[in-house]
Design an enzyme around this catalytic site. Structure first.
Site, PDB file in Angstrom:
ATOM      1  N   GLU A   1      -2.392  -0.256  -9.217  1.00  8.74           N
ATOM      2  CA  GLU A   1      -1.433  -0.118  -8.116  1.00  8.74           C
ATOM      3  C   GLU A   1      -0.878   1.301  -8.010  1.00  8.74           C
ATOM      4  O   GLU A   1      -0.554   1.760  -6.913  1.00  8.74           O
ATOM      5  CB  GLU A   1      -0.288  -1.120  -8.263  1.00  8.74           C
ATOM      6  CG  GLU A   1      -0.686  -2.573  -7.991  1.00  8.74           C
ATOM      7  CD  GLU A   1      -1.220  -3.264  -9.230  1.00  8.74           C
ATOM      8  OE1 GLU A   1      -1.425  -2.606 -10.271  1.00  8.74           O
ATOM      9  OE2 GLU A   1      -1.452  -4.501  -9.160  1.00  8.74           O
TER      10      GLU A   1
ATOM     11  N   PHE B   1       7.153 -16.862 -13.198  1.00  9.47           N
ATOM     12  CA  PHE B   1       5.947 -16.126 -13.547  1.00  9.47           C
ATOM     13  C   PHE B   1       5.743 -14.947 -12.592  1.00  9.47           C
ATOM     14  O   PHE B   1       5.761 -15.109 -11.378  1.00  9.47           O
ATOM     15  CB  PHE B   1       4.726 -17.062 -13.496  1.00  9.47           C
ATOM     16  CG  PHE B   1       3.422 -16.369 -13.761  1.00  9.47           C
ATOM     17  CD1 PHE B   1       3.160 -15.798 -15.000  1.00  9.47           C
ATOM     18  CD2 PHE B   1       2.461 -16.266 -12.770  1.00  9.47           C
ATOM     19  CE1 PHE B   1       1.961 -15.140 -15.236  1.00  9.47           C
ATOM     20  CE2 PHE B   1       1.264 -15.616 -13.002  1.00  9.47           C
ATOM     21  CZ  PHE B   1       1.013 -15.050 -14.237  1.00  9.47           C
ATOM     22  N   GLN B   2       5.577 -13.766 -13.151  1.00  7.60           N
ATOM     23  CA  GLN B   2       5.374 -12.533 -12.399  1.00  7.60           C
ATOM     24  C   GLN B   2       6.526 -12.223 -11.449  1.00  7.60           C
ATOM     25  O   GLN B   2       6.324 -11.727 -10.353  1.00  7.60           O
ATOM     26  CB  GLN B   2       4.040 -12.552 -11.643  1.00  7.60           C
ATOM     27  CG  GLN B   2       2.842 -12.583 -12.593  1.00  7.60           C
ATOM     28  CD  GLN B   2       1.528 -12.282 -11.893  1.00  7.60           C
ATOM     29  OE1 GLN B   2       1.352 -12.599 -10.724  1.00  7.60           O
ATOM     30  NE2 GLN B   2       0.596 -11.689 -12.624  1.00  7.60           N
TER      31      GLN B   2
ATOM     32  N   LYS C   1       6.574 -15.536  -1.391  1.00  7.21           N
ATOM     33  CA  LYS C   1       5.330 -16.204  -1.006  1.00  7.21           C
ATOM     34  C   LYS C   1       5.557 -17.286   0.047  1.00  7.21           C
ATOM     35  O   LYS C   1       4.724 -17.465   0.940  1.00  7.21           O
ATOM     36  CB  LYS C   1       4.667 -16.807  -2.248  1.00  7.21           C
ATOM     37  CG  LYS C   1       3.219 -17.198  -2.013  1.00  7.21           C
ATOM     38  CD  LYS C   1       2.485 -17.429  -3.309  1.00  7.21           C
ATOM     39  CE  LYS C   1       1.018 -17.767  -3.046  1.00  7.21           C
ATOM     40  NZ  LYS C   1       0.256 -17.923  -4.291  1.00  7.21           N
TER      41      LYS C   1
ATOM     42  N   MET D   1       0.180  22.794 -19.965  1.00  9.11           N
ATOM     43  CA  MET D   1       1.494  23.341 -19.653  1.00  9.11           C
ATOM     44  C   MET D   1       2.461  23.101 -20.809  1.00  9.11           C
ATOM     45  O   MET D   1       3.292  23.941 -21.125  1.00  9.11           O
ATOM     46  CB  MET D   1       2.035  22.717 -18.356  1.00  9.11           C
ATOM     47  CG  MET D   1       3.221  23.460 -17.778  1.00  9.11           C
ATOM     48  SD  MET D   1       2.840  25.173 -17.387  1.00  9.11           S
ATOM     49  CE  MET D   1       2.386  25.043 -15.666  1.00  9.11           C
TER      50      MET D   1
END
Lengths: 588, 226
Positions: free
Chosen positions: A75, A137-138, A187, A498
């Site tokens: 993602e 969940f999630q 959802k 760097m």
């Protein structure tokens, strides 16, 4: 893998439907279709994302849409790709993720877009409304997590209004000073039935920016410009985002005022123009930093005076009065006090000021002085044949081998600075990098987003570092699958360079955790992904290999093994004075 | 390339650029203070902090208070109190904030607040604004007469008086509240709950720019509406 686990496996099987007609004409029947319709109404062409349980209804609605969906490997890649898409197209990019880990993986990309004022719409799945707050969940409090890094975010509560909400979020992302917005989609809201077609996408009434500057302030600024002896224009990223490069160029040339840019402002003014002093700041050119130090009137357009630009505020442009043009009133006098504040759209305000100026400032001597500094502090590096390959040389060859409008993306680190220093940019929206947040790993997913946004005949080059490339290297699989014509040039010094440079300069050479000599063979890894892979160790092979890689119609990776001791100069030490830049380590 | 070889960096030729080194370059005389304001080095360098009462009209979006509180916290604005309550207009709330900042800091706080989507309008109140705070004080109940006398002195009300504790309510400006608390200390203060300031502009002046007093039926228009 659990992230992708479907909770209801009822896949759509309407294979016979003509997608073209359906996409235009089918009435909205669910919340998720309203979401997609809102995007289509605004002409969204592409979206980047990763599937998952809570976002599945939205993906299902994409099934019959003409919007090109690019499945990313992670993602974070989706957010960066959408961000880069927005930089190249100058319109908000769109990314999708599921709830929980999907949404949190977007966070870095959203924060990056927020710091660089890039228009971005993130659509995240969420657990059903009645489970929100139960640690389902999630589940993650996505609006809570992203509130500090978005212009605004929304929790969609109703299928009947979700289309309008998405439209508003998209409009807000691109309005005035662009930035990221997010809509969290439970959802049940995306699954619920609705026949509510989204209306015209309008930003919220409370956010309407002011485009035209106050006339009295314009008059005062114009008088200050007329009277200036050492005027200097400072073009920031806002010039490019405000689509004001034409007005900016006309203004500089019309009044013969030297120009420095910020790093996000690269491309706003052609770097091969005599008036251009390139970009200023920590690793900017010596002449840009000398000009800032000695100007008596700094005309800053679309910049937020980041500390990487200003160095220590007490010594920044110490002799200058400041004209500040910005569309965001909160940027006026945030870091540097504006003596002449002009709130409005960059192009409109530049035209306003131009109209109000009766006579250009008399600055012949000043222009000569700027030219002298250019001669005194040239951008240059040593290339004896017996030394290891210099990264600056690689950047120059890449620049020569690609078109004038080639797009360069980069990760973050030494390679980013060399790319910005040694590539001669002449067009806006050809430099796509992570500036404010400094996100390592930005380069490759950004190249994917840029490639999809760019014209077919535009070259896209990602200049990356070994450490940076390794952070999002999995996105190479996406470039291969989508057959994207991208050339990745890894400036490989087997260091997180760097950091190594700072450790040598400020930590007595204790190179803690900076060695990357465990990096894989990137050319072989590229081949394993299905891309072309090359390895280059010395000067003789550079031009030929670059030519071959650029000519290859697909993703290619060149692993340039560069001089591991090479450092980035000039350098203004953190918090130092712009005019006191170091040219070597000894001067730090 | 091994790290051993890299340790030889010092032996590599220094290829530096032309031009004088940093200490040989001219040092400009001017200077800015921490707020980025160009200053006379002889004069006062740093702006002093002061207290400011800000009033914001906001839409009753979910999470509006946390957005405002989060803004103050992440931008390190020094907040003293924050009160919130509904207005005469449906779906609008007024938030009153007291912050302690320098003038540029107060200006920045206002502008950052104005950027939040649910914020309709925001403004700083004048010194003559009507401002008041409510405090509940619970003290030991051993000397009810004396407690009552002090409560009267400060125009307070007794809300609860039991055998062991007395709870009183006071309203007023900060100075009065502070004085009252000092006066009640002799009885032994058990608990205090203070609300922080809530405030309105005096007279027919609008409390936040764009607000139209006395027209409760008409929603406030954002000041930046074109």
């Amino acid at each position: 893998m659990s992230k992708q686990a479907p909770s209801s496996p009822n896949a759509t099987t309407e294979a016979e439907v003509d997608p073209d007609e359906e996409a235009e004409q089918a009435p909205v029947t669910t919340g998720s279709e309203a979401v997609i319709r809102a995007l289509e109404n605004e002409g969204v062409e592409a979206a980047f994302g990763v599937q998952g349980g809570a976002i599945m209804p939205v993906y299902d609605a994409l099934y019959h849409s003409d919007i090109r969906h690019v499945t990313m490997a992670h993602e974070q890649g989706a957010a960066h790709a959408a961000d880069a898409f927005s930089v190249v197209r100058n319109e908000p990019g769109v990314c999708l993720a599921t709830s929980g880990p999907g949404a949190t993986n977007l966070v870095t990309g959203i924060a990056d877009a927020n710091m660089d004022s890039d228009g971005l719409l993130a659509l995240t799945g969420q657990v059903p409304s009645d489970m929100v707050g139960s640690d389902a969940f999630q589940e993650t409090d996505t609006t809570g997590v992203t509130a500090p890094i978005t212009k605004h975010n929304y929790f969609a509560s109703d299928a009947d209004t979700v289309g309008d909400t998405v439209g508003e979020a998209l409009a807000l992302a691109g309005e005035g000073r662009p930035g990221p917005t997010l809509v969290d989609l439970p959802k049940n809201v995306t699954l619920d039935e609705t026949d509510a077609e989204p209306g015209p996408a309008e930003p919220p009434e409370t956010t309407r920016p002011q485009y035209v500057a106050d006339e009295e302030n314009v008059e005062e600024a114009a008088e200050a410009i007329e009277a200036a002896e050492r005027p200097l224009l400072l073009f920031g990223g806002g010039v490019i985002k405000g689509d004001a490069t034409e007005q900016a160029r006309a203004f500089a040339r019309g009044h013969e005022i030297p120009v420095v840019t910020t790093m996000p402002g690269i491309g706003s003014f052609p770097e091969d123009d005599d008036l251009c002093l390139s970009w200023a700041g920590m690793h900017g050119t010596g002449y840009a930093n000398m000009a800032i130090t000695h100007t008596d009137l700094l005309i800053a357009v679309g910049t937020r005076f980041d500390d990487r630009l200003t160095g220590g505020i007490d010594t920044f442009a110490p002799e200058a009065e400041v004209v500040h043009i910005d569309i965001d009133p909160a940027e006026i006098s945030k870091n540097v006090h504006a003596d002449y504040p002009l709130v409005g759209d960059a192009g409109i305000v530049l035209d306003q000021v131009d109209d109000a100026i009766d006579a250009s400032p008399d600055a012949d001597e000043w222009r000569e002085q700027c030219q002298t500094w250019k001669d005194e502090y040239p951008m240059d590096y040593a290339t004896p044949d017996d030394e290891p390959l210099k990264p600056q040389f690689v950047v120059e060859i890449l620049d020569e081998a690609t078109g004038d409008d080639a797009i360069v993306t980069s990760g973050v680190g030494q390679h980013q600075m060399w790319a910005a220093q040694y590539w001669t940019f002449t067009e806006p929206r050809t430099w796509v990098s992570s500036h404010g947040l400094g996100t390592m790993g930005y380069g490759l997913p950004a190249a994917i987003g840029a490639r999809i946004a760019a014209d077919d005949d535009q070259d896209v080059v990602c200049i990356d570092g070994d450490g940076s490339f390794l952070m999002t290297i999995q996105e190479l699989s996406v470039a291969v699958r989508e057959e994207l014509d991208i050339t990745v040039a890894v400036l490989n010094n087997e260091y997180i360079g760097m950091v190594r440079q700072w450790q040598d300069a400020f930590f007595e050479g204790r190179r803690m955790a900076a060695e990357y000599n465990w990096c894989p063979e990137f050319d072989m890894l590229a081949e394993a992904f299905g891309a072309r892979g090359f390895r280059v160790d010395d000067y003789d092979e550079v031009a030929e290999t670059v030519e071959e890689a650029v000519a290859y119609d697909g993703p290619s990776v060149i692993d340039f093994h560069i001089d591991p001791a090479e450092n980035v100069y000039p350098m203004v030490p953190s918090g130092g004075a712009n005019g006191q830049f170091a040219l070597t380590e000894d001067q730090l | 390339m091994s790290s051993q070889e890299n340790d030889e960096t010092d032996d590599l030729p220094k290829h530096g650029l032309k031009g004088p080194s940093p200490d040989e370059r001219p040092h400009p005389e001017g200077r800015r203070n921490s707020q980025g304001i160009r200053i006379d080095p002889e004069a006062e360098a740093e702006p002093e902090q002061r207290r400011a009462v800000l009033s914001a009209l906001v839409e009753d979006d979910p999470g509006v208070l946390s957005r405002i509180a989060g803004l103050f916290s992440r931008r390190q604005f020094n907040i003293e109190s924050l009160t919130v309550g509904p207005t005469t207009v449906e779906n609008h709330s007024r938030i009153t904030m007291v912050i302690e900042e320098s003038d540029p800091g107060i200006d920045q706080a206002e502008k950052q607040l104005a950027k939040l989507k649910p914020v309709i309008a925001v403004g700083e109140l004048d010194d003559d604004a009507v401002r008041t705070e409510l405090v509940l004080l619970k003290v030991e109940g051993d000397e009810p007469d004396k407690v009552h006398a002090v409560t009267e002195m400060y125009d307070g009300q007794t809300l609860d008086a039991g055998p062991r504790t007395i709870t009183v309510q006071l309203t007023g400006d900060e100075q009065k509240i502070d004085d009252a608390i000092d006066a009640f200390r002799q009885f032994g203060i058990i608990e205090i709950a203070r609300t922080g300031y809530t405030a309105l502009a005096r007279g027919d002046q609008a409390t936040v720019p764009g607000e139209k007093p006395g027209t409760a039926d008409e929603p406030t228009q954002p000041t930046n509406a074109q």
